[in-house]
Design a protein around this motif. Sequence first.
Motif, PDB file in Angstrom:
ATOM      1  N   ILE A  62       0.830  -1.214   0.000  1.00 38.50           N
ATOM      2  CA  ILE A  62       0.000   0.000   0.000  1.00 38.50           C
ATOM      3  C   ILE A  62       0.860   1.258   0.000  1.00 38.50           C
ATOM      4  CG2 ILE A  62      -1.668   1.313   1.418  1.00 38.50           C
ATOM      5  CD1 ILE A  62      -2.730  -1.421   2.324  1.00 38.50           C
ATOM      6  N   ASP A  63       0.405   2.289  -0.711  1.00 29.97           N
ATOM      7  CA  ASP A  63       1.101   3.585  -0.698  1.00 29.97           C
ATOM      8  C   ASP A  63       0.111   4.697  -0.381  1.00 29.97           C
ATOM      9  OD1 ASP A  63       3.784   5.037  -1.720  1.00 29.97           O
ATOM     10  OD2 ASP A  63       2.044   6.220  -2.327  1.00 29.97           O
ATOM     11  N   SER A  64       0.570   5.672   0.406  1.00 31.90           N
ATOM     12  CA  SER A  64      -0.330   6.755   0.830  1.00 31.90           C
ATOM     13  C   SER A  64      -0.074   8.090   0.143  1.00 31.90           C
ATOM     14  CB  SER A  64      -0.247   6.961   2.343  1.00 31.90           C
ATOM     15  OG  SER A  64      -0.656   5.813   3.014  1.00 31.90           O
ATOM     16  N   GLY A  65       0.617   8.088  -0.975  1.00 30.62           N
ATOM     17  CA  GLY A  65       0.668   9.314  -1.760  1.00 30.62           C
ATOM     18  C   GLY A  65       1.952  10.117  -1.700  1.00 30.62           C
ATOM     19  N   ASP A  66       1.946  11.251  -2.419  1.00 28.87           N
ATOM     20  CA  ASP A  66       3.144  12.063  -2.659  1.00 28.87           C
ATOM     21  C   ASP A  66       4.226  11.254  -3.366  1.00 28.87           C
ATOM     22  OD1 ASP A  66       2.285  14.536  -1.890  1.00 28.87           O
ATOM     23  OD2 ASP A  66       3.601  14.743  -0.163  1.00 28.87           O
ATOM     24  N   LEU A  67       3.870  10.766  -4.525  1.00 24.70           N
ATOM     25  CA  LEU A  67       4.831   9.990  -5.311  1.00 24.70           C
ATOM     26  C   LEU A  67       5.878  10.895  -5.947  1.00 24.70           C
ATOM     27  CD1 LEU A  67       2.295   7.663  -7.126  1.00 24.70           C
ATOM     28  CD2 LEU A  67       3.761   7.090  -5.206  1.00 24.70           C
ATOM     29  N   HIS A  68       5.463  12.117  -6.271  1.00 30.00           N
ATOM     30  CA  HIS A  68       6.449  13.066  -6.802  1.00 30.00           C
ATOM     31  C   HIS A  68       6.305  14.369  -6.034  1.00 30.00           C
ATOM     32  CE1 HIS A  68       3.060  14.330  -9.408  1.00 30.00           C
ATOM     33  NE2 HIS A  68       2.897  13.052  -9.599  1.00 30.00           N
ATOM     34  N   MET A  81      -3.440   2.418  -3.649  1.00 31.14           N
ATOM     35  CA  MET A  81      -2.678   3.660  -3.546  1.00 31.14           C
ATOM     36  C   MET A  81      -3.640   4.800  -3.307  1.00 31.14           C
ATOM     37  SD  MET A  81       0.158   3.469  -6.545  1.00 31.14           S
ATOM     38  CE  MET A  81       1.822   3.639  -5.952  1.00 31.14           C
ATOM     39  N   ALA A  82      -3.192   5.789  -2.515  1.00 30.80           N
ATOM     40  CA  ALA A  82      -4.018   6.977  -2.303  1.00 30.80           C
ATOM     41  C   ALA A  82      -3.449   8.100  -3.145  1.00 30.80           C
ATOM     42  CB  ALA A  82      -4.015   7.368  -0.836  1.00 30.80           C
ATOM     43  N   ILE A  83      -4.245   9.126  -3.343  1.00 30.25           N
ATOM     44  CA  ILE A  83      -3.844  10.186  -4.266  1.00 30.25           C
ATOM     45  C   ILE A  83      -2.670  10.990  -3.728  1.00 30.25           C
ATOM     46  CG2 ILE A  83      -5.414  11.902  -3.318  1.00 30.25           C
ATOM     47  CD1 ILE A  83      -5.801  12.825  -6.270  1.00 30.25           C
ATOM     48  N   ALA A 100      -4.149   6.044 -12.944  1.00 24.61           N
ATOM     49  CA  ALA A 100      -5.262   5.386 -12.247  1.00 24.61           C
ATOM     50  C   ALA A 100      -5.691   4.076 -12.928  1.00 24.61           C
ATOM     51  CB  ALA A 100      -6.436   6.344 -12.091  1.00 24.61           C
ATOM     52  N   PRO A 101      -5.808   4.046 -14.260  1.00 18.46           N
ATOM     53  CA  PRO A 101      -6.249   2.794 -14.900  1.00 18.46           C
ATOM     54  C   PRO A 101      -5.305   1.621 -14.621  1.00 18.46           C
ATOM     55  CG  PRO A 101      -6.398   4.622 -16.445  1.00 18.46           C
ATOM     56  CD  PRO A 101      -5.671   5.139 -15.239  1.00 18.46           C
ATOM     57  N   LYS A 102      -4.007   1.900 -14.407  1.00 18.36           N
ATOM     58  CA  LYS A 102      -3.055   0.813 -14.158  1.00 18.36           C
ATOM     59  C   LYS A 102      -3.316   0.146 -12.818  1.00 18.36           C
ATOM     60  CE  LYS A 102       0.716   2.383 -17.045  1.00 18.36           C
ATOM     61  NZ  LYS A 102       1.271   3.722 -17.020  1.00 18.36           N
ATOM     62  N   LEU A 103      -3.975   0.859 -11.905  1.00 16.34           N
ATOM     63  CA  LEU A 103      -4.246   0.300 -10.577  1.00 16.34           C
ATOM     64  C   LEU A 103      -5.557  -0.478 -10.532  1.00 16.34           C
ATOM     65  CD1 LEU A 103      -2.750   0.833  -7.630  1.00 16.34           C
ATOM     66  CD2 LEU A 103      -1.775   1.824  -9.686  1.00 16.34           C
ATOM     67  N   ASN A 104      -6.226  -0.626 -11.682  1.00 18.14           N
ATOM     68  CA  ASN A 104      -7.455  -1.418 -11.749  1.00 18.14           C
ATOM     69  C   ASN A 104      -8.458  -1.075 -10.652  1.00 18.14           C
ATOM     70  OD1 ASN A 104      -6.472  -2.890 -13.921  1.00 18.14           O
ATOM     71  ND2 ASN A 104      -5.325  -4.246 -12.543  1.00 18.14           N
ATOM     72  N   GLY A 105      -8.731   0.201 -10.514  1.00 17.58           N
ATOM     73  CA  GLY A 105      -9.755   0.582  -9.548  1.00 17.58           C
ATOM     74  C   GLY A 105      -9.248   0.720  -8.121  1.00 17.58           C
ATOM     75  N   ARG A 106      -7.932   0.588  -7.912  1.00 22.81           N
ATOM     76  CA  ARG A 106      -7.400   0.675  -6.549  1.00 22.81           C
ATOM     77  C   ARG A 106      -6.598   1.955  -6.310  1.00 22.81           C
ATOM     78  NH1 ARG A 106      -6.312  -4.734  -4.968  1.00 22.81           N
ATOM     79  NH2 ARG A 106      -7.914  -6.081  -5.826  1.00 22.81           N
ATOM     80  N   TYR A 107      -6.682   2.890  -7.234  1.00 21.82           N
ATOM     81  CA  TYR A 107      -6.117   4.221  -6.984  1.00 21.82           C
ATOM     82  C   TYR A 107      -7.263   5.028  -6.404  1.00 21.82           C
ATOM     83  CZ  TYR A 107      -3.712   8.654  -7.838  1.00 21.82           C
ATOM     84  OH  TYR A 107      -3.112   9.884  -7.687  1.00 21.82           O
ATOM     85  N   LEU A 108      -7.246   5.228  -5.092  1.00 19.15           N
ATOM     86  CA  LEU A 108      -8.438   5.681  -4.394  1.00 19.15           C
ATOM     87  C   LEU A 108      -8.433   7.171  -4.094  1.00 19.15           C
ATOM     88  CD1 LEU A 108      -9.024   2.744  -1.914  1.00 19.15           C
ATOM     89  CD2 LEU A 108      -9.862   3.057  -4.244  1.00 19.15           C
ATOM     90  N   THR A 109      -9.472   7.823  -4.518  1.00 22.92           N
ATOM     91  CA  THR A 109      -9.613   9.258  -4.316  1.00 22.92           C
ATOM     92  C   THR A 109     -11.057   9.532  -3.903  1.00 22.92           C
ATOM     93  OG1 THR A 109     -10.239   9.605  -6.632  1.00 22.92           O
ATOM     94  CG2 THR A 109      -7.901   9.683  -6.132  1.00 22.92           C
ATOM     95  N   SER A 110     -11.385   9.148  -2.677  1.00 18.77           N
ATOM     96  CA  SER A 110     -12.779   9.264  -2.225  1.00 18.77           C
ATOM     97  C   SER A 110     -13.298  10.691  -2.280  1.00 18.77           C
ATOM     98  CB  SER A 110     -12.903   8.749  -0.791  1.00 18.77           C
ATOM     99  OG  SER A 110     -12.457   7.420  -0.700  1.00 18.77           O
TER     100      SER A 110
END
Length: 591
Positions: A71-77, A121-123, A144-154
């Motif tokens: 799991i990742d919680s964001g700030d990738l760059h 992954m979170a945004i 987002a499409p690469k995460l198959n619905g698991r790139y979450l941005t509620s």
Amino acid sequence: MGALATFTAVVPLEWGDVNIIHTTDTHGWLLGHQKTSFPEPNYSGDLGDFASFVSHMKQIALEKDVDLLLIDSGDLHDGKQGMPNVRLLWTGTGLSDGFPPGGVDGHETNKFLAMLPYDVMAIVRNNHEMSPFANTLDMHVNFAPKLNGRYLTSNVNITVPDAHGNAVSVPVGSRFAKFKTKKGREVTALGVLFSFTGFAQNTTVQPVADLVKESWFKEVIQEEPDFFLLVGHMPVQRDDWPLVFNAAVRAVHPTTPILILGGHTHIRDCVQLDGRSMSLESGRYMETVQNLIGREAQNITFSRRYLDPNRVTYEFHAQQRNATFDTLQGKSITNGLLQLAQNFDLNFLFGTAPQDFTLSRDPFPSNGSLLTLFSTEAMPFSLTINNTRANIPKIMITNSGSQRFDILKGPFTKNDQFTASPFSDAFVFIPSVPSAIANKVLPALNDAGADERKRSLFEKRERLAYERGYVDFVYRRWLEEMDRRHGLERRAVNNLTLGYVTTDACPGIGDDSIHAPLPFFPSPDFIGSNPPNVTDDTPIDLVFVDFIEDQLIEILNSVQSDKVFSSVDVQSYTDVLGNQVLGLFAQHAWN
Ligand SMILES: *[C@@H]1O[C@H](CO)[C@@H](O)[C@H](O)[C@H]1NC(C)=O
Ligand SMILES: *[C@@H]1O[C@H](CO)[C@@H](O)[C@H](O)[C@H]1NC(C)=O
Ligand SMILES: *[C@@H]1O[C@H](CO)[C@@H](O)[C@H](O)[C@H]1NC(C)=O
Ligand SMILES: *[C@@H]1O[C@H](CO)[C@@H](O)[C@H](O)[C@H]1NC(C)=O
Ligand SMILES: *[C@@H]1O[C@H](CO)[C@@H](O)[C@H](O)[C@H]1NC(C)=O
Ligand SMILES: *[C@@H]1O[C@H](CO)[C@@H](O)[C@H](O)[C@H]1NC(C)=O
Ligand SMILES: *[C@@H]1O[C@H](CO)[C@@H](O)[C@H](O)[C@H]1NC(C)=O
Ligand SMILES: *[C@@H]1O[C@H](CO)[C@@H](O)[C@H](O)[C@H]1NC(C)=O
Ligand SMILES: *[C@@H]1O[C@H](CO)[C@@H](O)[C@H](O)[C@H]1NC(C)=O
Ligand SMILES: [Zn+2]
């Protein structure tokens, strides 16, 4: 000391029924930390090493017949934006942000991140001075499409044209995910961003208090899963987690396990909001990988470990030797990143730093302080190159927040310039200010927090800055506290290497390797060159970075009453920008 020595042996990780490997705030440090000064070697694992580690750990999970999630919680760059008076930035590296003109932040590095088997992954926060919208669009369309619905941005939307060209607001990734783990456990996952006010045009962050009132949200959490996974770019000790945790999920499900994986303030942290939940935060810049274990029983046993990401740590826990550790994919990720660094010319050498220059490990002022080097040597040299005003006496002022990462002994490359000093701010000046007056400006700027009224202004500024995403002060306070608590005692044990010493609110010791903390020294908010040796009434150039113009003019008007200065008096001083100063200086002084 005896007690300390017993901690130093690295202990194998525990395994539970549900295991999680967590990263956050990697900010483009995908080639790891490459310098030889401590503690950098302990953070030297790159994304390829991490991929190999994850792959071995997945194999061990299979053998033990347990679940392992990544799991990742964001700030990738990075994410840069300006606001008056406070520079907001959490730096990326050249890999994520050193793209040639026309590129998009993190576009290339995201391709490598997408090769890892992330479950959720979170945004990332998504702002950039030059292309505020392009980043988010890139995440929406390509990542987002690469995460198959698991790139979450509620609670994060982007406005894009629909098929008929009408602007519509849609979630950047997915609002939630319900899935089954390998072992068949049902998971409901949400991805929440803190109520952030600094977002870019055409992206919206819904306040968390409103999010939890949405009917879709209530519907999603109604059904009871085996556990809830709340992933989000929020620190575990403040912000809006209680809103999601108590008001929303706990209120409906009093005993369902809840795992919270946060980020954003760049510290290692852990807290249990109740006996059937655990909240974790895993540092920054590929300096921490977190391992969380939950063992299910009537009462849940949790355990967490903060790993220093390096091959020694990875090999030990993955039960591999150097010769068996690398997977094909891991090697190809490392090679791809090295190639990317070459394509971006990140290894371009400005010079060789003769020693470490640090942001907080050396006193200010001192010859080991990066702030001293920048203000008294680098600025005066670089800003006067090819400058017709070079011979006019001057004082030069900038904000210490303009420097973001230590310069460490050894090669000083284009990538190092990105990490140390990333801002493309211009330098301006006011001519003919009497020397005695000009010399009062820097101390007055730094004094601005002194009295009570100003302190409350400062606190307000800090809170506002926090809402806008500026978290440096939290990280610095963390460093200061670990030095105060453990510094003298642990540095006296001369076989402990330097690194993070975490004190959190969860039971037991979290750090995987026991270190002595780095020394911490405070520094002023503003720094300047040495005053010229001239008489008090000599007119001199008052040079400063344009980012602090409003504050500086206000202060200048408060230290004298002969003239009311305004932006009309401000002129351009040089074409050299803030993010070029160190490179030009290194070419001259370190070659
Ligand atoms: C550190 O030194 C102590 C004695 O001062 C020794 O007992 C301990 O084993 C050493 N630890 C390591 C990791 O070398
Ligand atoms: C930290 O780095 C030092 C120097 O490379 C190394 O000796 C030590 O094993 C590292 N610690 C771990 C746990 O990898
Ligand atoms: C925001 O969206 C509107 C409508 O689609 C568009 O006209 C505008 O150019 C967008 N702004 C940016 C900064 O992309
Ligand atoms: C986000 O997008 C969804 C789906 O289009 C929409 O229903 C919702 O109102 C949007 N939220 C905000 C805060 O704009
Ligand atoms: C579970 O925790 C509660 C409260 O801490 C304690 O009273 C109880 O004995 C525990 N039960 C088990 C089976 O450990
Ligand atoms: C580990 O193996 C690689 C080759 O796969 C080699 O280049 C490297 O030097 C080895 N490292 C150590 C510490 O033996
Ligand atoms: C920095 O200062 C220390 C202590 O005053 C001194 O030993 C050292 O030589 C100095 N280094 C340089 C590069 O001037
Ligand atoms: C200074 O001028 C020289 C000669 O025109 C030029 O080569 C150099 O790039 C200039 N340097 C800067 C920093 O502008
Ligand atoms: C400052 O200038 C005066 C007069 O030119 C000179 O006597 C003095 O030595 C200078 N001081 C320094 C520190 O350079
Ligand atoms: Zn961050």
